[in-house]
Design an enzyme around this catalytic site. Structure first.
Site, PDB file in Angstrom:
ATOM      1  N   VAL A 135      81.834  62.551  75.500  1.00 46.70           N
ATOM      2  CA  VAL A 135      81.235  62.542  74.162  1.00 46.70           C
ATOM      3  C   VAL A 135      81.322  63.936  73.532  1.00 46.70           C
TER       4      VAL A 135
ATOM      5  N   ASP B 124      80.011  74.669  79.255  1.00 45.10           N
ATOM      6  CA  ASP B 124      80.213  73.578  80.221  1.00 45.10           C
ATOM      7  C   ASP B 124      80.469  74.175  81.592  1.00 45.10           C
TER       8      ASP B 124
ATOM      9  N   PHE C  35      81.526  70.147  85.654  1.00 45.67           N
ATOM     10  CA  PHE C  35      81.158  69.256  86.754  1.00 45.67           C
ATOM     11  C   PHE C  35      81.829  67.895  86.552  1.00 45.67           C
ATOM     12  N   THR C  36      81.683  67.323  85.373  1.00 42.49           N
ATOM     13  CA  THR C  36      82.400  66.070  85.075  1.00 42.49           C
ATOM     14  C   THR C  36      83.341  66.234  83.889  1.00 42.49           C
TER      15      THR C  36
ATOM     16  N   LEU D 270      70.761  81.331  79.073  1.00 42.57           N
ATOM     17  CA  LEU D 270      71.919  81.638  78.227  1.00 42.57           C
ATOM     18  C   LEU D 270      71.429  82.370  76.988  1.00 42.57           C
TER      19      LEU D 270
ATOM     20  N   ASN E 148      65.837  75.762  79.387  1.00 45.49           N
ATOM     21  CA  ASN E 148      66.593  76.941  78.946  1.00 45.49           C
ATOM     22  C   ASN E 148      67.101  76.778  77.524  1.00 45.49           C
TER      23      ASN E 148
ATOM     24  N   TYR F 121      68.155  60.630  87.048  1.00 48.26           N
ATOM     25  CA  TYR F 121      68.684  60.655  85.678  1.00 48.26           C
ATOM     26  C   TYR F 121      67.623  60.166  84.694  1.00 48.26           C
TER      27      TYR F 121
ATOM     28  N   GLU G  15      55.537  75.341  70.008  1.00 55.06           N
ATOM     29  CA  GLU G  15      56.310  76.503  69.568  1.00 55.06           C
ATOM     30  C   GLU G  15      56.993  76.292  68.219  1.00 55.06           C
TER      31      GLU G  15
ATOM     32  N   ARG H  58      82.115  54.132  85.757  1.00 53.57           N
ATOM     33  CA  ARG H  58      81.400  53.308  84.776  1.00 53.57           C
ATOM     34  C   ARG H  58      82.163  52.002  84.595  1.00 53.57           C
TER      35      ARG H  58
HETATM   36  P1  NAD Z   1      80.349  63.423  80.710  1.00 49.05           P
HETATM   37  O1  NAD Z   1      80.030  63.453  82.151  1.00 49.05           O
HETATM   38  O2  NAD Z   1      81.718  63.102  80.288  1.00 49.05           O
HETATM   39  O3  NAD Z   1      79.933  64.810  80.029  1.00 49.05           O
HETATM   40  C1  NAD Z   1      78.863  65.608  80.453  1.00 49.05           C
HETATM   41  C2  NAD Z   1      79.302  67.070  80.377  1.00 49.05           C
HETATM   42  O4  NAD Z   1      78.232  67.914  80.813  1.00 49.05           O
HETATM   43  C3  NAD Z   1      80.489  67.364  81.287  1.00 49.05           C
HETATM   44  O5  NAD Z   1      81.456  68.097  80.583  1.00 49.05           O
HETATM   45  C4  NAD Z   1      79.883  68.172  82.419  1.00 49.05           C
HETATM   46  O6  NAD Z   1      80.801  69.026  83.024  1.00 49.05           O
HETATM   47  C5  NAD Z   1      78.750  68.901  81.690  1.00 49.05           C
HETATM   48  N1  NAD Z   1      77.686  69.347  82.575  1.00 49.05           N
HETATM   49  C6  NAD Z   1      77.035  68.625  83.531  1.00 49.05           C
HETATM   50  N2  NAD Z   1      76.104  69.394  84.126  1.00 49.05           N
HETATM   51  C7  NAD Z   1      76.167  70.620  83.532  1.00 49.05           C
HETATM   52  C8  NAD Z   1      75.478  71.840  83.725  1.00 49.05           C
HETATM   53  N3  NAD Z   1      74.524  71.959  84.652  1.00 49.05           N
HETATM   54  N4  NAD Z   1      75.796  72.891  82.938  1.00 49.05           N
HETATM   55  C9  NAD Z   1      76.763  72.793  82.005  1.00 49.05           C
HETATM   56  N5  NAD Z   1      77.461  71.672  81.785  1.00 49.05           N
HETATM   57  C10 NAD Z   1      77.166  70.595  82.542  1.00 49.05           C
HETATM   58  O7  NAD Z   1      79.301  62.415  80.057  1.00 49.05           O
HETATM   59  P2  NAD Z   1      79.199  61.851  78.580  1.00 49.05           P
HETATM   60  O8  NAD Z   1      79.378  60.399  78.658  1.00 49.05           O
HETATM   61  O9  NAD Z   1      80.041  62.640  77.664  1.00 49.05           O
HETATM   62  O10 NAD Z   1      77.658  62.118  78.274  1.00 49.05           O
HETATM   63  C11 NAD Z   1      77.237  63.180  77.438  1.00 49.05           C
HETATM   64  C12 NAD Z   1      75.727  63.099  77.250  1.00 49.05           C
HETATM   65  O11 NAD Z   1      75.387  61.871  76.627  1.00 49.05           O
HETATM   66  C13 NAD Z   1      74.941  63.159  78.553  1.00 49.05           C
HETATM   67  O12 NAD Z   1      73.792  63.950  78.359  1.00 49.05           O
HETATM   68  C14 NAD Z   1      74.543  61.732  78.809  1.00 49.05           C
HETATM   69  O13 NAD Z   1      73.335  61.645  79.523  1.00 49.05           O
HETATM   70  C15 NAD Z   1      74.403  61.193  77.394  1.00 49.05           C
HETATM   71  N6  NAD Z   1      74.625  59.729  77.360  1.00 49.05           N
HETATM   72  C16 NAD Z   1      75.889  59.229  77.474  1.00 49.05           C
HETATM   73  C17 NAD Z   1      76.062  57.849  77.477  1.00 49.05           C
HETATM   74  C18 NAD Z   1      77.429  57.226  77.599  1.00 49.05           C
HETATM   75  O14 NAD Z   1      77.538  56.003  77.669  1.00 49.05           O
HETATM   76  N7  NAD Z   1      78.493  57.993  77.601  1.00 49.05           N
HETATM   77  C19 NAD Z   1      74.962  57.003  77.380  1.00 49.05           C
HETATM   78  C20 NAD Z   1      73.699  57.559  77.291  1.00 49.05           C
HETATM   79  C21 NAD Z   1      73.555  58.936  77.271  1.00 49.05           C
HETATM   80  N1  UDP Z   2      65.954  81.242  77.685  1.00 45.77           N
HETATM   81  C1  UDP Z   2      67.321  81.241  77.563  1.00 45.77           C
HETATM   82  N2  UDP Z   2      67.861  81.820  76.460  1.00 45.77           N
HETATM   83  C2  UDP Z   2      67.135  82.413  75.490  1.00 45.77           C
HETATM   84  C3  UDP Z   2      65.728  82.377  75.631  1.00 45.77           C
HETATM   85  C4  UDP Z   2      65.170  81.792  76.737  1.00 45.77           C
HETATM   86  O1  UDP Z   2      68.036  80.716  78.395  1.00 45.77           O
HETATM   87  O2  UDP Z   2      67.710  82.906  74.530  1.00 45.77           O
HETATM   88  C5  UDP Z   2      65.351  80.608  78.866  1.00 45.77           C
HETATM   89  C6  UDP Z   2      64.458  81.543  79.623  1.00 45.77           C
HETATM   90  O3  UDP Z   2      65.165  82.093  80.693  1.00 45.77           O
HETATM   91  C7  UDP Z   2      63.323  80.685  80.081  1.00 45.77           C
HETATM   92  C8  UDP Z   2      63.430  79.403  79.294  1.00 45.77           C
HETATM   93  O4  UDP Z   2      64.512  79.566  78.412  1.00 45.77           O
HETATM   94  O5  UDP Z   2      63.465  80.345  81.430  1.00 45.77           O
HETATM   95  C9  UDP Z   2      62.196  79.112  78.497  1.00 45.77           C
HETATM   96  O6  UDP Z   2      61.990  80.155  77.576  1.00 45.77           O
HETATM   97  P1  UDP Z   2      60.572  80.457  76.945  1.00 45.77           P
HETATM   98  O7  UDP Z   2      60.718  81.638  76.047  1.00 45.77           O
HETATM   99  O8  UDP Z   2      60.023  79.236  76.319  1.00 45.77           O
HETATM  100  O9  UDP Z   2      59.667  80.707  78.210  1.00 45.77           O
HETATM  101  P2  UDP Z   2      59.353  82.018  79.036  1.00 45.77           P
HETATM  102  O10 UDP Z   2      60.582  82.858  79.053  1.00 45.77           O
HETATM  103  O11 UDP Z   2      58.248  82.636  78.290  1.00 45.77           O
HETATM  104  O12 UDP Z   2      58.968  81.480  80.360  1.00 45.77           O
HETATM  105  N1  UDP Z   3      79.322  47.297  86.778  1.00 44.48           N
HETATM  106  C1  UDP Z   3      80.103  46.323  87.362  1.00 44.48           C
HETATM  107  N2  UDP Z   3      81.262  46.706  87.958  1.00 44.48           N
HETATM  108  C2  UDP Z   3      81.689  47.993  87.972  1.00 44.48           C
HETATM  109  C3  UDP Z   3      80.891  48.991  87.373  1.00 44.48           C
HETATM  110  C4  UDP Z   3      79.702  48.591  86.795  1.00 44.48           C
HETATM  111  O1  UDP Z   3      79.755  45.138  87.362  1.00 44.48           O
HETATM  112  O2  UDP Z   3      82.771  48.250  88.526  1.00 44.48           O
HETATM  113  C5  UDP Z   3      78.076  46.889  86.109  1.00 44.48           C
HETATM  114  C6  UDP Z   3      76.838  47.652  86.547  1.00 44.48           C
HETATM  115  O3  UDP Z   3      76.252  47.042  87.669  1.00 44.48           O
HETATM  116  C7  UDP Z   3      75.977  47.562  85.309  1.00 44.48           C
HETATM  117  C8  UDP Z   3      76.971  47.552  84.153  1.00 44.48           C
HETATM  118  O4  UDP Z   3      78.215  47.162  84.730  1.00 44.48           O
HETATM  119  O5  UDP Z   3      75.273  46.345  85.306  1.00 44.48           O
HETATM  120  C9  UDP Z   3      77.104  48.871  83.460  1.00 44.48           C
HETATM  121  O6  UDP Z   3      77.349  49.856  84.413  1.00 44.48           O
HETATM  122  P1  UDP Z   3      77.697  51.371  84.064  1.00 44.48           P
HETATM  123  O7  UDP Z   3      77.759  52.098  85.356  1.00 44.48           O
HETATM  124  O8  UDP Z   3      78.862  51.459  83.182  1.00 44.48           O
HETATM  125  O9  UDP Z   3      76.472  51.896  83.175  1.00 44.48           O
HETATM  126  P2  UDP Z   3      74.896  51.674  83.185  1.00 44.48           P
HETATM  127  O10 UDP Z   3      74.641  50.955  81.919  1.00 44.48           O
HETATM  128  O11 UDP Z   3      74.469  50.878  84.372  1.00 44.48           O
HETATM  129  O12 UDP Z   3      74.348  53.039  83.216  1.00 44.48           O
END
Ligand code: NAD
Ligand code: UDP
Ligand code: UDP
Length: 403
Positions: free
Chosen positions: A84, A103, A106-107, A133, A169, A215, A233, A256
């Site tokens: 996305v 990013d 990871f995925t 950050l 963060n 999740y 805040e 998926r």
């Molecule tokens: P995706 O896995 O393709 O993308 C997620 C991205 O986040 C990846 O590029 C991954 O490398 C990065 N990432 C993961 N952990 C990280 C970390 N700790 N620091 C920095 N980057 C990190 O998934 P997507 O389908 O593109 O989903 C994007 C967002 O939308 C997610 O937050 C997901 O929960 C939300 N979402 C997606 C769907 C869907 O169907 N695609 C549905 C509901 C919610």
């Molecule tokens: N933080 C960050 N970038 C910024 C400012 C904050 O990543 O530019 C992080 C910071 O390290 C902290 C978190 O965001 O762990 C929450 O910040 P906040 O100021 O709310 O809380 P505090 O630092 O007072 O615990």
């Molecule tokens: N599913 C399936 N076969 C697959 C993968 C997923 O039948 O090979 C089913 C899964 O059990 C769920 C639905 O398809 O009921 C959607 O799964 P997905 O992992 O895409 O997303 P979810 O909506 O569960 O987060």
């Protein structure tokens, strides 16, 4: 005097003559005994390299609108190299904004955003949001989190950290720089819902210790954090509850249902339906979602908004549809997944009324585009072109996981 000058010149000439003779001899031996093919083997890749470099200097980017300084925003997209996130990057870049993608791959994959690398409005930072950050931005789209069940279940602790500490963060960053933050939340906050279709008022039905909890609960805490930062805040927040989304740049092996079924059908393998296939989902095409995210970010709605396509199908119907669109494959029933939500369909009245948004891409049209994308990816692989896998796909069970 004259005699000395003549002697010096003739001496120099003799030395020069010797040098020229030696060079001519070396050149003769080189031509006679070295293989000219070898010369070509060494030089041609260098020539190609120079051509590539020349091309990269004159790289053509997708067309970008011009925005005045006043309208141009500095936008951070966490998870911007994912499925996305990369489409959102495209939209915001083409709209003329300055986009920073953060990013940890990871995925996600660099490949998803490589067409912007080098553009003056674009920056890619390899960073894990679990670490603080410090940058300056006007808006934050916070998408960083694995999204497919196998990926987020692979390392539940990391999923929790990303959604809790990572979100904290980004909220801290938003607070410091006065940026607005949009959280990519999920329909999973409704769990295995007892209300159908799901509207934003519903509190959900989540098993807090099941396999999906890292999740589901991670996203629920992320939402809670958004509203705590808003109330305490004054941070401006937007929360999108995203329902199942599909399209190009989904990773083929993310497990998926859409990627599994398309890949299985294209490879002539059985489409694996978990359980009876009577569970339902509603699928939206990625361009619809991206439009909804941008509308929501720029709206004045701070409460959660569902973004999804309300057209509901059973998973078995969906398997049959993909089978018929691809033109091959058969169906195989496997055991049911634990805590699998049984019915899911968004109530999108709020998005319709308050954002004027609704999905416009019909399911079959979106699926055909995605099938074409997957076919091209398979072709690349068949031609042995190297496609780097995201970290998640390279991990094997039993290997150490870094949280
Ligand atoms: P995706 O896995 O393709 O993308 C997620 C991205 O986040 C990846 O590029 C991954 O490398 C990065 N990432 C993961 N952990 C990280 C970390 N700790 N620091 C920095 N980057 C990190 O998934 P997507 O389908 O593109 O989903 C994007 C967002 O939308 C997610 O937050 C997901 O929960 C939300 N979402 C997606 C769907 C869907 O169907 N695609 C549905 C509901 C919610
Ligand atoms: N933080 C960050 N970038 C910024 C400012 C904050 O990543 O530019 C992080 C910071 O390290 C902290 C978190 O965001 O762990 C929450 O910040 P906040 O100021 O709310 O809380 P505090 O630092 O007072 O615990
Ligand atoms: N599913 C399936 N076969 C697959 C993968 C997923 O039948 O090979 C089913 C899964 O059990 C769920 C639905 O398809 O009921 C959607 O799964 P997905 O992992 O895409 O997303 P979810 O909506 O569960 O987060």
């Amino acid at each position: 005097m004259m005699k000395r000058v003549v002697r010096l010149i003739s001496g120099l000439n003799r030395r020069m003559m010797k040098l020229l003779f030696a060079l001519a001899l070396i050149a003769y031996i080189a031509c006679k005994y070295t293989n000219l093919d070898c010369f070509d083997i060494v030089v041609s890749p260098l020539r190609e390299k120079i051509r590539d470099l020349e091309q990269s200097f004159s790289q053509k980017y997708p067309p970008v609108k011009f925005l005045s300084e006043k309208d141009r925003k500095r936008i951070l997209i966490t998870g911007g190299a994912g499925f996305v996130g990369s489409h959102l990057t495209d939209k915001l870049m083409m709209d003329g904004h300055e986009v920073t993608v953060v990013d940890n791959f990871f995925t996600g994959r660099k490949r998803n955003v490589e067409h912007w690398i080098g553009h003056e409005n674009f920056e890619l930072i390899n960073h894990d949001v679990v670490e603080p950050l410090y940058i300056e931005v006007d808006q934050i789209y916070h998408l960083a989190s694995p999204a497919s069940p196998p990926n987020y279940m692979y390392n539940p602790i990391k999923t929790l950290k990303t959604n809790t500490i990572g979100t904290l963060n980004m909220l801290g960053l938003a607070k410091r720089v006065g940026a607005r933050l949009l959280l990519a939340s999920t329909s999973e906050v409704y769990g295995d819902p007892e209300v159908h279709p799901q509207n934003e008022e519903y509190w959900g039905h989540v098993n807090p210790i099941g396999p999906r909890a890292c999740y589901d609960e991670g996203k629920r805490v992320a939402e809670t954090m958004c509203y705590a930062y808003m109330k305490q805040e004054g941070v401006e927040v937007r929360v999108a509850r995203i329902f199942n989304t599909f399209g190009s740049r989904m990773h083929m092996n993310d497990g998926r249902v859409v990627s599994n079924f398309i890949l299985q059908a294209l490879q002539g393998e059985p489409l694996t339906v978990y359980g009876t296939g009577s569970q339902t989902r509603a699928f939206q095409y990625v361009s619809d979602l991206v439009n909804g995210l941008v509308l929501l970010m720029n709206s004045n709605i701070s409460s959660p908004v569902n973004l999804g396509n309300p057209e509901e199908h059973t998973i078995l119907e969906f398997a049959r549809l993909i089978k018929s669109l691809v033109g091959k494959g058969c169906i195989q029933f496997l055991s049911e997944a634990q805590d699998d939500p049984q019915r899911r369909r968004p109530d999108i009245r709020k998005a319709r009324m308050m954002l004027g948004w609704e999905p416009v891409v019909p399911l079959e049209e979106g699926l055909n585009k995605t099938i074409q994308y997957f076919s091209r990816e398979l072709e690349h692989q068949a031609n042995n072109q190297y496609i780097p896998k995201p970290k998640a796909a390279r991990m094997k069970k039993g290997r150490p996981r870094h949280n």
